[in-house]
Design an enzyme around this catalytic site. Structure first.
Site, PDB file in Angstrom:
ATOM      1  N   TYR A   1       2.154   4.991   6.966  1.00 54.48           N
ATOM      2  CA  TYR A   1       0.954   3.917   6.179  1.00 54.48           C
ATOM      3  C   TYR A   1       0.157   3.147   6.402  1.00 54.48           C
ATOM      4  O   TYR A   1       0.317   1.816   5.544  1.00 54.48           O
ATOM      5  CB  TYR A   1       1.813   4.456   4.725  1.00 54.48           C
TER       6      TYR A   1
ATOM      7  N   HIS B   1       3.900  -1.056  -3.309  1.00 56.06           N
ATOM      8  CA  HIS B   1       3.043  -1.922  -3.069  1.00 56.06           C
ATOM      9  C   HIS B   1       1.880  -1.630  -1.925  1.00 56.06           C
ATOM     10  O   HIS B   1       2.960  -1.347  -1.584  1.00 56.06           O
ATOM     11  CB  HIS B   1       3.446  -3.301  -2.996  1.00 56.06           C
TER      12      HIS B   1
ATOM     13  N   HIS C   1      -0.485  -3.538   0.203  1.00 52.28           N
ATOM     14  CA  HIS C   1      -1.383  -4.803   0.824  1.00 52.28           C
ATOM     15  C   HIS C   1      -2.705  -4.662   1.498  1.00 52.28           C
ATOM     16  O   HIS C   1      -2.736  -3.498   2.472  1.00 52.28           O
ATOM     17  CB  HIS C   1      -0.908  -5.413   1.643  1.00 52.28           C
TER      18      HIS C   1
END
Length: 174
Positions: free
Chosen positions: A144, A57, A59
């Protein structure tokens, strides 16, 4: 099911986007994901104020251009661009019927940022997320993330995250 989304031109939004069945694809294909973002931003500009990409996932905080509220099309195009060329795996019948590849969850979480305090809480949540999930011990260790850019700009110190408030730890968006 009908979803109601907050569409406010020029606003700032927090998003959570998740892979289908939490497949750990995003870090393995980080260059593909970066390319998808660049491609969409070139045609449909928006500012990425913060982002963290985890295996299953991501954000991000986006600021849309004045007069523009269409983040849904941007997400559709980013997902489509990322998925192009990846093999479809273990598709459910509903995915086959909609010609999906089984790479992404169909929807995403969106939150309209209300004020500076709300923005800061979400910024902190984004950058602490790899620590929260146990991938690293400090935010600076996760490659990342926009954390490194924001350290360089003076928003965070290099050692930020060693004493994160309970408010950040208790936030749930996934």
């Amino acid at each position: 099911m009908e979803y109601r989304r907050a569409y406010l031109p020029g606003a700032c939004y927090f998003f959570t986007v998740v892979t289908d069945r939490r497949q750990p694809l995003l870090v393995d294909y980080i260059d593909r994901l970066r390319h998808a973002f660049r491609q969409v931003r070139n045609k449909h500009p928006f500012e990425i104020q913060a982002i963290v990409v985890l295996p299953d996932h991501l954000h991000t905080l986006w600021k849309l251009p004045r007069g523009d509220h269409d983040y849904s099309s941007r997400w559709m195009k980013i997902k489509r661009s990322f998925s192009a060329g990846l093999p479809a795996t273990g598709l459910r019948e509903s995915q086959r019927a909609k010609r999906e590849k089984g790479i992404w969850q169909r929807r995403f979480w969106e939150h309209l940022i209300r004020d500076e305090e709300d923005w800061q809480r979400h910024l902190d949540y984004i950058h602490y997320n790899p620590v929260r999930h146990g991938y690293v011990r400090r935010a600076r260790e996760w490659p990342y993330s926009s954390f490194h850019r924001l350290v360089a700009q003076g928003w965070y110190t290099e050692d930020w995250g060693s004493e994160v408030s309970d408010t950040v730890l208790d936030m749930q968006f996934e």
